[in-house]
Design a protein around this motif. Structure first.
Motif, PDB file in Angstrom:
ATOM      1  N   VAL A  10     -40.416 -10.726 -26.235  1.00  0.00           N
ATOM      2  CA  VAL A  10     -39.361 -10.894 -25.511  1.00  0.00           C
ATOM      3  C   VAL A  10     -39.450 -11.880 -24.504  1.00  0.00           C
ATOM      4  O   VAL A  10     -38.669 -12.398 -23.745  1.00  0.00           O
ATOM      5  N   GLN A  11     -40.795 -12.089 -24.177  1.00  0.00           N
ATOM      6  CA  GLN A  11     -41.423 -12.840 -23.064  1.00  0.00           C
ATOM      7  C   GLN A  11     -40.789 -14.326 -22.914  1.00  0.00           C
ATOM      8  O   GLN A  11     -40.377 -14.730 -22.018  1.00  0.00           O
ATOM      9  N   LYS A  12     -40.296 -14.997 -24.176  1.00  0.00           N
ATOM     10  CA  LYS A  12     -39.938 -16.277 -24.203  1.00  0.00           C
ATOM     11  C   LYS A  12     -38.537 -16.264 -23.564  1.00  0.00           C
ATOM     12  O   LYS A  12     -38.221 -17.508 -23.148  1.00  0.00           O
ATOM     13  N   HIS A  13     -37.904 -15.400 -23.526  1.00  0.00           N
ATOM     14  CA  HIS A  13     -36.742 -15.435 -22.700  1.00  0.00           C
ATOM     15  C   HIS A  13     -36.678 -15.240 -21.184  1.00  0.00           C
ATOM     16  O   HIS A  13     -35.665 -15.501 -20.587  1.00  0.00           O
ATOM     17  N   PHE A  14     -37.789 -15.190 -20.831  1.00  0.00           N
ATOM     18  CA  PHE A  14     -37.889 -15.117 -19.317  1.00  0.00           C
ATOM     19  C   PHE A  14     -39.011 -16.081 -18.685  1.00  0.00           C
ATOM     20  O   PHE A  14     -39.597 -15.730 -17.633  1.00  0.00           O
ATOM     21  N   LEU A  15     -38.958 -17.347 -19.275  1.00  0.00           N
ATOM     22  CA  LEU A  15     -39.990 -18.326 -18.749  1.00  0.00           C
ATOM     23  C   LEU A  15     -38.923 -19.552 -18.574  1.00  0.00           C
ATOM     24  O   LEU A  15     -38.067 -20.036 -19.201  1.00  0.00           O
ATOM     25  N   ASN A  36     -29.842 -35.408 -15.637  1.00  0.00           N
ATOM     26  CA  ASN A  36     -29.296 -36.455 -16.371  1.00  0.00           C
ATOM     27  C   ASN A  36     -29.275 -36.282 -17.959  1.00  0.00           C
ATOM     28  O   ASN A  36     -28.382 -36.525 -18.313  1.00  0.00           O
ATOM     29  N   ASN A  37     -30.264 -35.599 -18.357  1.00  0.00           N
ATOM     30  CA  ASN A  37     -30.470 -35.605 -19.862  1.00  0.00           C
ATOM     31  C   ASN A  37     -29.830 -34.315 -20.188  1.00  0.00           C
ATOM     32  O   ASN A  37     -30.296 -33.926 -21.665  1.00  0.00           O
ATOM     33  N   ASN A  38     -29.214 -33.472 -19.706  1.00  0.00           N
ATOM     34  CA  ASN A  38     -28.793 -32.281 -20.284  1.00  0.00           C
ATOM     35  C   ASN A  38     -27.698 -32.451 -21.085  1.00  0.00           C
ATOM     36  O   ASN A  38     -26.456 -32.849 -20.778  1.00  0.00           O
ATOM     37  N   LYS A  39     -27.860 -31.857 -22.308  1.00  0.00           N
ATOM     38  CA  LYS A  39     -26.884 -32.263 -23.327  1.00  0.00           C
ATOM     39  C   LYS A  39     -25.742 -31.162 -23.418  1.00  0.00           C
ATOM     40  O   LYS A  39     -24.633 -31.676 -23.958  1.00  0.00           O
ATOM     41  N   PHE A  40     -25.620 -30.325 -22.571  1.00  0.00           N
ATOM     42  CA  PHE A  40     -24.446 -29.381 -22.218  1.00  0.00           C
ATOM     43  C   PHE A  40     -23.289 -29.966 -21.347  1.00  0.00           C
ATOM     44  O   PHE A  40     -22.254 -29.521 -21.712  1.00  0.00           O
ATOM     45  N   GLN A  51     -39.039 -29.026 -18.944  1.00  0.00           N
ATOM     46  CA  GLN A  51     -37.828 -29.319 -19.797  1.00  0.00           C
ATOM     47  C   GLN A  51     -37.616 -28.113 -20.645  1.00  0.00           C
ATOM     48  O   GLN A  51     -38.255 -27.544 -21.531  1.00  0.00           O
ATOM     49  N   PRO A  52     -36.223 -27.917 -20.737  1.00  0.00           N
ATOM     50  CA  PRO A  52     -35.906 -26.417 -21.172  1.00  0.00           C
ATOM     51  C   PRO A  52     -36.315 -26.496 -22.686  1.00  0.00           C
ATOM     52  O   PRO A  52     -36.307 -27.428 -23.356  1.00  0.00           O
ATOM     53  N   GLU A  53     -36.795 -25.363 -23.320  1.00  0.00           N
ATOM     54  CA  GLU A  53     -36.911 -25.040 -24.565  1.00  0.00           C
ATOM     55  C   GLU A  53     -35.979 -23.880 -25.283  1.00  0.00           C
ATOM     56  O   GLU A  53     -35.415 -23.205 -24.490  1.00  0.00           O
ATOM     57  N   LYS A  54     -35.932 -23.886 -26.543  1.00  0.00           N
ATOM     58  CA  LYS A  54     -35.092 -22.934 -27.308  1.00  0.00           C
ATOM     59  C   LYS A  54     -35.233 -21.533 -26.665  1.00  0.00           C
ATOM     60  O   LYS A  54     -36.624 -21.152 -26.637  1.00  0.00           O
ATOM     61  N   TYR A  55     -34.158 -20.669 -26.711  1.00  0.00           N
ATOM     62  CA  TYR A  55     -34.407 -19.448 -26.113  1.00  0.00           C
ATOM     63  C   TYR A  55     -35.048 -19.334 -24.796  1.00  0.00           C
ATOM     64  O   TYR A  55     -35.327 -18.182 -24.644  1.00  0.00           O
ATOM     65  N   ASP A  56     -35.420 -20.060 -24.120  1.00  0.00           N
ATOM     66  CA  ASP A  56     -36.128 -19.850 -22.747  1.00  0.00           C
ATOM     67  C   ASP A  56     -34.955 -19.278 -21.771  1.00  0.00           C
ATOM     68  O   ASP A  56     -33.913 -19.029 -22.153  1.00  0.00           O
ATOM     69  N   MET A  57     -35.359 -19.225 -20.527  1.00  0.00           N
ATOM     70  CA  MET A  57     -34.435 -18.371 -19.509  1.00  0.00           C
ATOM     71  C   MET A  57     -33.119 -19.461 -19.296  1.00  0.00           C
ATOM     72  O   MET A  57     -32.223 -18.755 -19.016  1.00  0.00           O
ATOM     73  N   PHE A  58     -33.403 -20.776 -19.155  1.00  0.00           N
ATOM     74  CA  PHE A  58     -32.271 -21.599 -18.948  1.00  0.00           C
ATOM     75  C   PHE A  58     -31.193 -21.280 -20.122  1.00  0.00           C
ATOM     76  O   PHE A  58     -29.838 -21.128 -19.849  1.00  0.00           O
ATOM     77  N   HIS A  59     -31.606 -21.361 -21.019  1.00  0.00           N
ATOM     78  CA  HIS A  59     -30.769 -21.399 -22.261  1.00  0.00           C
ATOM     79  C   HIS A  59     -30.315 -19.947 -22.490  1.00  0.00           C
ATOM     80  O   HIS A  59     -28.907 -19.543 -22.787  1.00  0.00           O
ATOM     81  N   MET A  60     -30.848 -18.573 -22.054  1.00  0.00           N
ATOM     82  CA  MET A  60     -30.480 -17.185 -22.257  1.00  0.00           C
ATOM     83  C   MET A  60     -29.507 -17.311 -20.904  1.00  0.00           C
ATOM     84  O   MET A  60     -28.297 -16.593 -21.401  1.00  0.00           O
TER      85      MET A  60
END
Length: 637
Positions: free
Chosen positions: A604-609, A342-346, A613-622
Motif C-alpha cells: 500500500v506504500q505507493k499510495h502514500f509517496l 504547467n504540465n498537469n493533464k487534469f 513528477q506525479p506517478e500512477k497511484y501515488d499520493m497526488f493521484h490518490m
C-alpha cells in the motif's frame, strides 16, 4: 469669664462659629472649582474620546484615523507583502482595535489601571461607544462593522493591500471557543486585564513597562483542553456510515441550477463505476487492500480519461498559491504545487469543461498571515475565506450553480475543519484533521494524509526498513508528551522502559538526520500512532513509509483514503480506553498475521509517496481520486 458679661460672651462665640462655617464652605467651593475640570478631562481621555478645550479635537482625530483593511483578491501574479515570518504557533485569533494618534499611528493612551477600571463602569460611556471610538469616532456602529470586515466582493477586484497581521481586524469572537484549537498559551494581555461587568468582551490593558500598552478587545474564552469523549465511532461504524451517506446522497443530493456537459459526463462515469466488471487480477492493485478493487480500478481509469479541474487564479500570496513543501503541513503544499504545475493533464483553462474547481489556499499560510497572536479566536481567518468565496461567486457563475458542491480544497492545518465547516458546507474538503466530532462528512469529505517531508528535493530519501524477521522491537513511539491528553496516559503506562519490549518515549534527543527516530521506526514491528492535540498524526504515513505496521490510537479518526482502502487489512486500531492493554493486544496478533500485515504495508506504500513528477497511484493521484470519487457519488441532475 466674669459673670457681668454673659450676653457679650454669647455674641462672640456665635460670630466665631459663623466664621468657621464660612471658611469651610469657601474651601469646598474652591476645591470643586479646581478639581472638577481635571476630573472630567481624565474621564473622557480614559474612555478613548478625543478631548479638546477648543472643541475641534474630535474632528482632528477622525481625520487622522487609518482606514480599515479589507482582503483583496486580484489575479495570481499581483504583488502582496509576505508576512509569513510572524505569528502562528499553535494558538487561535481575534481582532485588535487600536487608538490612533494625530499621525495615524497605532498607539495606546497612557492611563493607569485604576483609571481604566474606574471609567469602564462610568454611566456616561457604554461599551459599544468605547469600541466604536477605538476605530472611528464619527461613524455609526453599522458603519464600523462594515469597515472592520470587508464588504461583499464585486466583480472588479479591489486594490491590493498588504496583509499585515498586526492590523488584521475581525468581528469580535463569541465567548464559545473554537472547536479545534490547541491549548493556548496564557495571554500576557489577558493577565493584566480588567473586565467590564456589562460586556463579555474584556478591555485589556498592559501594565506600564518597557513597551507602550495596547488596548485589545478579547473574548472571555476558557482555556482549551480536550478530554476523552465517551462517544466513539469505530472503524466498522464509519464504514456503515459511509454506506448510509452514499444512499442518502443519491436520494437527497441538491441538483445544480442548470445542467452542463460535465454533469452528464459524471453521471455516465457514476453508472460505469457502479457496474464495474470484476477485475481483481491487476498486478499493481492487491485486492485485499481495497474495499472493492474493481470499483476503484474503474473509477481511477475514468478519472485519468475524463477528469478536468479548473484552478482559480484569483487571490494573492502568501495565503493563495503559496505551497509549503516541508514539514507536517506539506500535504496541502505538495498537492497545490503539483496541480498548479504547467504540465498537469487534469487542469483546464476552460472552466465550462471542468468537473471540479480547486480553491488554491494554504490553511497554514492563512494562520501565519492573519492570526493575531494570543487572541484565541480565528474569526478573521474565516472572514477572509468568506470574502474570497463572495468574490469568485460574483465574478463567476460556477459556485452559485451548485452552491459549491463541485468545488474542493486541501487543508492540513488543525483549524481547517472549523474554519471551513460553514463557508464550504457543500464543498468537498480534503482534511488532515479528519475528526468525526469536528464535522467530517462521510461520502463528501475525504481524509488527507499528513506527511512530514524533511527534504522537498528528496521526498523519498530513507524510504523502507528492515524485513519482518529483523525487527526486534515490538512497538515504538516518540513524541512531545504535552501534546494533548492521550500521550501522558500512554507514557504513564508504558514509558520509561516499564516494559523492555515497548520503546515508548517522550521527545527523543535530536540527532543529525533524526537517525535515532528513523532507526526505531525501521526496526520495530509496530509503530504507535498516538494522537496529539488533534486526531491526525504524521506517524501514520511515516509508519507506512518505513515498512512498519501502524497502530492507530486516536478515537474518531478517519484514516486517509477511507472511501477506497480497507485499513483493517494492514493496520491495527486500538481504542484510547484500551491503552492499559496495549501489549496484550499486540501480543495477541499471531506471527503469521503480523507478516501478512507487514507485507500489505509495503504494497500500500505507493499510495502514500510524493514524487516531483506525479506517478500512477501515488499520493497526488490518490487525493485527486478521492475528491473525484466523492463528487461522482454525489452527482444528481
Amino acid at each position: 469669664m466674669r459673670p457681668e458679661f454673659p450676653g457679650q460672651w454669647k455674641v462672640v462665640e456665635s460670630r466665631r462659629l459663623l466664621w468657621l462655617l464660612g471658611l469651610t464652605f469657601a474651601l469646598i467651593v474652591t476645591f470643586q472649582y479646581i478639581e472638577l475640570p481635571n476630573t472630567i478631562s481624565s474621564l473622557f481621555s480614559s474612555t478613548k474620546f478625543p478631548f479638546s478645550r477648543n472643541g475641534d479635537g474630535e474632528h482632528k482625530s477622525s481625520r487622522n484615523l487609518a482606514p480599515a483593511m479589507a482582503p483583496s483578491f486580484p489575479q495570481k501574479n499581483a504583488s502582496l507583502v509576505d508576512d509569513s515570518s510572524g505569528g502562528g504557533g499553535d494558538d487561535e485569533e481575534v481582532e485588535v482595535d487600536k487608538i490612533f494618534d494625530s499621525g495615524g499611528n497605532a498607539t495606546a493612551p497612557t492611563v493607569s489601571p485604576s483609571q481604566v477600571k474606574e471609567n469602564a463602569t462610568a454611566p456616561t460611556v457604554s461599551p459599544s461607544q468605547v469600541k466604536e471610538n477605538a476605530t472611528a469616532p464619527t461613524v455609526s456602529p453599522s458603519q464600523v462593522k462594515e469597515n472592520v470586515t470587508a464588504p461583499v466582493a464585486s466583480a472588479k477586484p479591489p486594490a491590493a493591500l498588504p496583509l499585515v497581521k498586526e492590523n488584521a481586524t475581525a468581528p469580535v469572537a463569541s465567548a464559545k471557543p473554537p472547536a479545534s484549537l490547541p491549548i493556548p498559551n496564557p495571554s500576557p494581555v489577558k493577565d493584566n486585564a480588567t473586565s467590564h461587568v456589562e460586556d463579555k468582551n474584556s478591555t485589556k490593558t498592559n501594565v506600564p513597562g518597557a513597551s507602550p500598552p495596547v488596548v485589545r478587545f478579547v473574548p472571555d474564552v476558557k482555556e482549551y483542553s480536550k478530554t476523552p469523549d465517551s462517544r466513539v465511532m469505530s472503524i466498522s461504524d464509519m464504514s456503515k456510515q459511509l454506506r448510509r451517506n452514499r444512499i442518502s446522497h443519491n436520494r437527497l443530493a441538491k441538483k445544480p441550477k442548470w445542467v452542463t456537459k460535465p454533469d452528464l459526463e459524471l453521471l455516465q462515469a457514476k453508472y460505469e463505476i457502479e457496474n464495474a466488471p470484476i477485475d481483481d487480477k491487476d498486478p499493481l492493485l492487491y485486492a485485499p487492500l481495497y474495499r472493492n478493487v474493481s470499483t476503484f480500478k474503474r473509477s481511477y481509469e475514468l478519472m485519468e480519461k475524463m477528469l478536468k479541474v479548473y484552478v482559480y487564479k484569483e487571490g494573492d500570496k502568501p495565503i493563495m498559491h503559496s505551497p509549503i513543501l516541508r514539514g507536517i503541513y506539506a500535504s496541502e503544499g505538495w498537492f497545490m504545487k503539483l496541480i498548479e504545475s504547467n504540465n498537469n493533464k487534469f487542469v483546464t483553462k476552460d472552466a465550462s469543461k471542468a468537473h471540479l474547481f480547486y480553491l488554491p489556499f494554504s490553511s497554514r499560510m492563512l494562520e501565519v498571515t492573519l492570526y493575531v497572536q494570543d487572541s484565541h479566536s480565528h474569526r478573521n481567518l474565516v472572514q477572509y475565506l468568506k470574502d474570497y468565496i463572495d468574490f469568485i461567486s460574483v465574478k463567476y457563475p460556477f459556485w452559485n450553480r451548485t452552491s459549491g458542491a463541485d468545488h474542493f480544497l486541501a487543508a492540513c492545518h488543525d483549524w481547517a475543519p472549523s474554519e471551513t465547516r460553514n463557508v464550504f458546507a457543500k464543498s468537498i474538503r480534503a482534511l488532515c484533521n479528519s475528526d468525526v466530532k469536528e464535522g467530517f462528512v462521510f461520502g463528501k469529505d475525504t481524509s488527507l494524509p499528513e506527511t512530514f517531508v524533511r527534504d522537498p528535493k528528496k521526498p523519498l530519501s530513507s524510504i523502507g526498513g528492515k524485513s519482518a524477521s529483523q525487527r526486534p522491537t515490538l512497538a515504538f513511539f516518540a513524541g512531545k508528551p504535552d501534546h494533548g491528553y492521550l500521550r501522558p496516559i500512554l507514557l504513564s503506562y508504558w514509558g520509561n522502559n516499564k516494559d523492555p519490549d515497548l520503546k515508548i518515549f517522550g521527545k527523543l534527543p535530536r540527532t543529525k538526520g533524526n537517525k535515532n527516530y528513523l532507526q526505531f521506526m525501521k526496526t520495530s514491528k509496530y509503530c504507535i500512532c498516538a494522537k496529539g492535540f488533534e486526531v491526525n498524526s504524521p506517524r501514520v504515513v511515516e509508519a507506512i513509509f518505513y515498512d512498519c505496521v501502524p497502530v492507530i490510537i486516536s478515537d474518531n479518526f478517519v484514516p486517509p483514503f477511507f472511501e477506497v482502502l480497507n485499513w483493517e487489512s494492514f493496520a491495527l486500531f486500538v481504542a484510547e480506553k484500551d491503552i492499559p492493554n496495549l501489549k496484550k493486544i499486540l501480543m495477541s496478533v499471531s506471527e503469521r498475521r503480523y507478516r501478512q500485515m507487514q507485507m500489505r504495508v509495503k504494497r500500500v506504500q505507493k499510495h502514500f509517496l510524493w514524487h516531483v513528477q506525479p506517478e500512477k497511484y501515488d499520493m497526488f493521484h490518490m487525493i485527486l481520486h478521492s475528491v473525484w470519487f466523492n463528487r461522482v457519488s454525489q452527482i444528481s441532475v
